[in-house]
Design a protein around this motif. Structure first.
Motif, mmCIF file in Angstrom:
data_model
loop_
_atom_site.group_PDB
_atom_site.id
_atom_site.type_symbol
_atom_site.label_atom_id
_atom_site.label_comp_id
_atom_site.label_asym_id
_atom_site.label_seq_id
_atom_site.Cartn_x
_atom_site.Cartn_y
_atom_site.Cartn_z
ATOM 1 N N ARG A 78 -14.407 113.312 104.959
ATOM 2 C CA ARG A 78 -15.093 114.512 104.467
ATOM 3 C C ARG A 78 -15.232 115.556 105.568
ATOM 4 O O ARG A 78 -15.120 116.756 105.299
ATOM 5 N N LEU A 79 -15.493 115.105 106.785
ATOM 6 C CA LEU A 79 -15.586 116.020 107.917
ATOM 7 C C LEU A 79 -14.307 116.839 108.056
ATOM 8 O O LEU A 79 -14.336 118.017 108.420
ATOM 9 N N LEU A 80 -13.183 116.215 107.725
ATOM 10 C CA LEU A 80 -11.879 116.883 107.803
ATOM 11 C C LEU A 80 -11.530 117.623 106.515
ATOM 12 O O LEU A 80 -10.432 118.151 106.390
ATOM 13 N N GLY A 81 -12.455 117.636 105.562
ATOM 14 C CA GLY A 81 -12.222 118.360 104.319
ATOM 15 C C GLY A 81 -11.426 117.603 103.290
ATOM 16 O O GLY A 81 -10.937 118.188 102.319
ATOM 17 N N VAL A 82 -11.281 116.291 103.455
ATOM 18 C CA VAL A 82 -10.526 115.466 102.509
ATOM 19 C C VAL A 82 -11.476 114.969 101.417
ATOM 20 O O VAL A 82 -12.587 114.511 101.704
ATOM 21 N N ASP A 83 -11.060 115.063 100.171
ATOM 22 C CA ASP A 83 -11.865 114.642 99.029
ATOM 23 C C ASP A 83 -11.987 113.119 99.047
ATOM 24 O O ASP A 83 -11.035 112.403 98.735
ATOM 25 N N ALA B 58 -14.883 116.658 118.520
ATOM 26 C CA ALA B 58 -13.844 115.834 119.129
ATOM 27 C C ALA B 58 -13.045 115.085 118.064
ATOM 28 O O ALA B 58 -11.817 114.956 118.177
ATOM 29 N N ILE B 59 -13.729 114.589 117.016
ATOM 30 C CA ILE B 59 -13.033 113.901 115.927
ATOM 31 C C ILE B 59 -12.073 114.853 115.229
ATOM 32 O O ILE B 59 -10.916 114.519 114.948
ATOM 33 N N VAL B 60 -12.557 116.067 114.948
ATOM 34 C CA VAL B 60 -11.729 117.055 114.262
ATOM 35 C C VAL B 60 -10.539 117.455 115.127
ATOM 36 O O VAL B 60 -9.384 117.467 114.659
ATOM 37 N N GLU B 61 -10.782 117.774 116.385
ATOM 38 C CA GLU B 61 -9.694 118.228 117.261
ATOM 39 C C GLU B 61 -8.649 117.139 117.465
ATOM 40 O O GLU B 61 -7.449 117.419 117.544
ATOM 41 N N ARG B 62 -9.083 115.887 117.558
ATOM 42 C CA ARG B 62 -8.129 114.786 117.721
ATOM 43 C C ARG B 62 -7.233 114.678 116.491
ATOM 44 O O ARG B 62 -6.012 114.487 116.607
ATOM 45 N N ALA B 63 -7.820 114.804 115.308
ATOM 46 C CA ALA B 63 -7.018 114.718 114.086
ATOM 47 C C ALA B 63 -6.035 115.878 113.987
ATOM 48 O O ALA B 63 -4.865 115.690 113.620
ATOM 49 N N LEU B 64 -6.485 117.089 114.324
ATOM 50 C CA LEU B 64 -5.598 118.251 114.243
ATOM 51 C C LEU B 64 -4.481 118.184 115.277
ATOM 52 O O LEU B 64 -3.372 118.686 115.047
ATOM 53 N N THR B 65 -4.767 117.545 116.408
ATOM 54 C CA THR B 65 -3.742 117.393 117.449
ATOM 55 C C THR B 65 -2.716 116.329 117.060
ATOM 56 O O THR B 65 -1.503 116.516 117.234
ATOM 57 N N ARG C 159 -8.941 120.358 105.848
ATOM 58 C CA ARG C 159 -9.751 121.582 105.817
ATOM 59 C C ARG C 159 -11.087 121.282 106.486
ATOM 60 O O ARG C 159 -12.117 121.160 105.808
ATOM 61 N N PRO C 160 -11.094 121.119 107.803
ATOM 62 C CA PRO C 160 -12.327 120.707 108.497
ATOM 63 C C PRO C 160 -13.505 121.617 108.205
ATOM 64 O O PRO C 160 -13.346 122.822 107.986
ATOM 65 N N TRP C 161 -14.695 120.980 108.181
ATOM 66 C CA TRP C 161 -15.976 121.696 108.061
ATOM 67 C C TRP C 161 -16.180 122.332 106.686
ATOM 68 O O TRP C 161 -16.954 123.269 106.545
ATOM 69 N N THR C 162 -15.507 121.844 105.669
ATOM 70 C CA THR C 162 -15.651 122.448 104.344
ATOM 71 C C THR C 162 -16.290 121.528 103.314
ATOM 72 O O THR C 162 -16.533 121.959 102.182
ATOM 73 N N ARG C 163 -16.577 120.265 103.685
ATOM 74 C CA ARG C 163 -17.178 119.332 102.731
ATOM 75 C C ARG C 163 -18.483 118.760 103.271
ATOM 76 O O ARG C 163 -18.654 118.576 104.473
ATOM 77 N N CYS C 164 -19.354 118.447 102.345
ATOM 78 C CA CYS C 164 -20.614 117.782 102.678
ATOM 79 C C CYS C 164 -20.324 116.325 103.003
ATOM 80 O O CYS C 164 -19.739 115.603 102.190
ATOM 81 N N THR C 165 -20.720 115.881 104.186
ATOM 82 C CA THR C 165 -20.465 114.490 104.546
ATOM 83 C C THR C 165 -21.407 113.540 103.820
ATOM 84 O O THR C 165 -21.160 112.338 103.795
ATOM 85 N N ALA C 166 -22.459 114.071 103.212
ATOM 86 C CA ALA C 166 -23.407 113.227 102.489
ATOM 87 C C ALA C 166 -22.959 112.938 101.063
ATOM 88 O O ALA C 166 -23.098 111.811 100.582
ATOM 89 N N CYS C 167 -22.401 113.964 100.377
ATOM 90 C CA CYS C 167 -22.087 113.760 98.953
ATOM 91 C C CYS C 167 -20.670 114.142 98.569
ATOM 92 O O CYS C 167 -20.283 113.959 97.412
#
Length: 258
Positions: free
Chosen positions: A105-110, A230-237, A174-182
């Motif tokens: 979710r942090l990466l914007g994946v459903d 760091a998690i997001v940047e590692r995935a994008l790299t 799509r990082p930072w676009t989803r709620c990590t809770a729901c």
């Protein structure tokens, strides 16, 4: 069983599921003469979710093929990136994969997630109803026929789990676009719109916020932002070219609201 004998060889990538005595070169298997090849493969420990092409005497065959005496069978792994036809790519994770769900979710994946153990039949039914790929380490769950699609999560370490899912399915990020809770979609919000969720120090120190359109949870660039960054940047790299519609201004911290 007392029926036709076949010879079956599993690809090394499937060795985790196969008993030691059946790893390596083709081994003899006695079938009952009526079971499908898919049933035979699963009876030997390999979920069909992990199987790519089935090759019978040099030709591709369907899991519904009924093996005949003397056939030589090669079981290959799923090709990567794996294509899931018929629906937008989205996932369903079982109760044991909460950290992986939050990172997706942090990466914007459903990524839908069941935080309680609702049982295999209910999970499989939800996968089918919502056309979601079931992610699990439960081999029994992945053998359920009603699943829309499924995948075994090979590692117990969240960072390796995330890397494996991104490598296998190549989802758009799509990082930072989803709620990590729901799992809901985030939208920009004013400080006034989320003021009821803010401590005095947060209200004084931060000006940029987002709020989940589904559950109303507020987000901002909090104390744990560097760790999540760091998690997001590692995935994008590691997986370049996967982003779509990424807004540089949306940098709220979905892991810290304090």
């Amino acid at each position: 069983m007392n029926g036709p004998e076949i010879h079956i060889a599993f690809a090394p990538e499937l060795g985790l599921f196969v008993p030691h005595g059946r790893r390596g070169p083709a081994t003899k298997v006695v079938t009952d003469g009526s079971s499908t090849l898919g049933h035979v493969v699963e009876s030997l420990g390999v979920p069909l979710t992990e199987v790519g092409t089935l090759v019978v005497d040099g030709r591709a065959a369907a899991p519904s093929h009924v093996p005949a005496a003397g056939e030589s069978i090669e079981v290959r792994p799923v090709e990567r990136p794996q294509q899931v036809p018929g629906a937008p790519l989205r996932f369903l994770l079982d109760v044991h994969l909460g950290t992986l769900a939050r990172r997706l979710r942090l990466l914007g994946v459903d990524a839908a997630y069941e935080s309680t153990d609702i049982g295999d039949p209910a999970l499989a039914a939800r996968s089918a109803a919502e056309q979601r790929v079931m992610l699990s380490r439960d081999r029994g769950l992945l053998r359920r026929r009603e699943l829309w699609a499924g995948a075994f999560v090979y590692s117990t370490r969240p960072e390796e789990q995330l890397r494996d899912v991104l490598h296998r399915f190549a989802p758009v990020l799509r990082p930072w676009t989803r709620c990590t809770a729901c799992n809901g979609q985030l939208r920009d919000a004013t400080k006034e719109e989320v003021s009821d969720q803010l401590e005095h120090g947060t209200r004084r120190s931060y000006d940029v916020f987002a709020r989940c359109g589904a559950c109303g949870r507020a987000y901002w660039k909090g104390a744990h932002h560097e760790q999540l960054e760091a998690i997001v940047e590692r995935a994008l790299t590691e997986f370049p070219g996967r982003t779509r519609g990424l807004s540089s201004g949306r940098r709220h911290d979905p892991g810290d609201r304090s």
